[in-house]
Write an enzyme that holds these catalytic residues in place. Sequence first.
Site, PDB file in Angstrom:
ATOM      1  N   CYS A 101      -7.790  50.434  -1.123  1.00 45.46           N
ATOM      2  CA  CYS A 101      -7.237  49.377  -1.957  1.00 45.46           C
ATOM      3  C   CYS A 101      -6.041  49.859  -2.785  1.00 45.46           C
ATOM      4  O   CYS A 101      -5.012  50.199  -2.250  1.00 45.46           O
ATOM      5  CB  CYS A 101      -8.356  48.802  -2.827  1.00 45.46           C
ATOM      6  N   HIS A 102      -6.182  49.914  -4.109  1.00 46.02           N
ATOM      7  CA  HIS A 102      -5.105  50.326  -5.008  1.00 46.02           C
ATOM      8  C   HIS A 102      -4.998  51.849  -5.148  1.00 46.02           C
ATOM      9  O   HIS A 102      -4.171  52.352  -5.899  1.00 46.02           O
ATOM     10  CB  HIS A 102      -5.312  49.724  -6.404  1.00 46.02           C
ATOM     11  N   ALA A 103      -5.811  52.595  -4.420  1.00 43.67           N
ATOM     12  CA  ALA A 103      -5.803  54.061  -4.528  1.00 43.67           C
ATOM     13  C   ALA A 103      -4.466  54.655  -4.129  1.00 43.67           C
ATOM     14  O   ALA A 103      -4.153  55.785  -4.504  1.00 43.67           O
ATOM     15  CB  ALA A 103      -6.923  54.656  -3.689  1.00 43.67           C
TER      16      ALA A 103
END
Length: 167
Positions: A101-103
Amino acid sequence: MSVIGILLEDYFDEREVIYPYYRVQEAGFEPLVIGPEPGSFHGKTPFTFEAKAAAGSVRAGDLAGLIVPGGFAPDRMRRHKAMTRLIAEVDALKKPLGAICHAGWALISAGVVKGRRLTGFSSIREDLENAGAVYLDERVVVEGHLVTAQHADDLPAFMQAFLARFD
């Protein structure tokens, strides 16, 4: 037993921590939850999870691999040099590195995305591309030891691809 690190900071996506935590155990690894310091961190809801180790005390050489969950935690993770250093060192050792995801934000700050094919949540596409990554609009992308996924719905395929790096 080999250890797989899972990074943790406040505002993590609960699914992206819990699912990998138990899947690595099922695969015969010991999960080590790593925060900026040991202690309790809260997800996007009031749910909390415990970090057992501080990023500054963990050596990449002692880990078999590393998972960076998403949510809004990666925006906080990238503010801690010890966390981005650990990501960069795991990557340099070519150990399995997973990002959900936003990693991708944490990967950008660790300096490991330039020239690499990967994916992430659609809202960080421009961030990844501006950092030199080749963004693919695919649910899961594997490039060597790097495994990335777009969101929590992709966790089964993500974990399967991540754990396959150990075969």
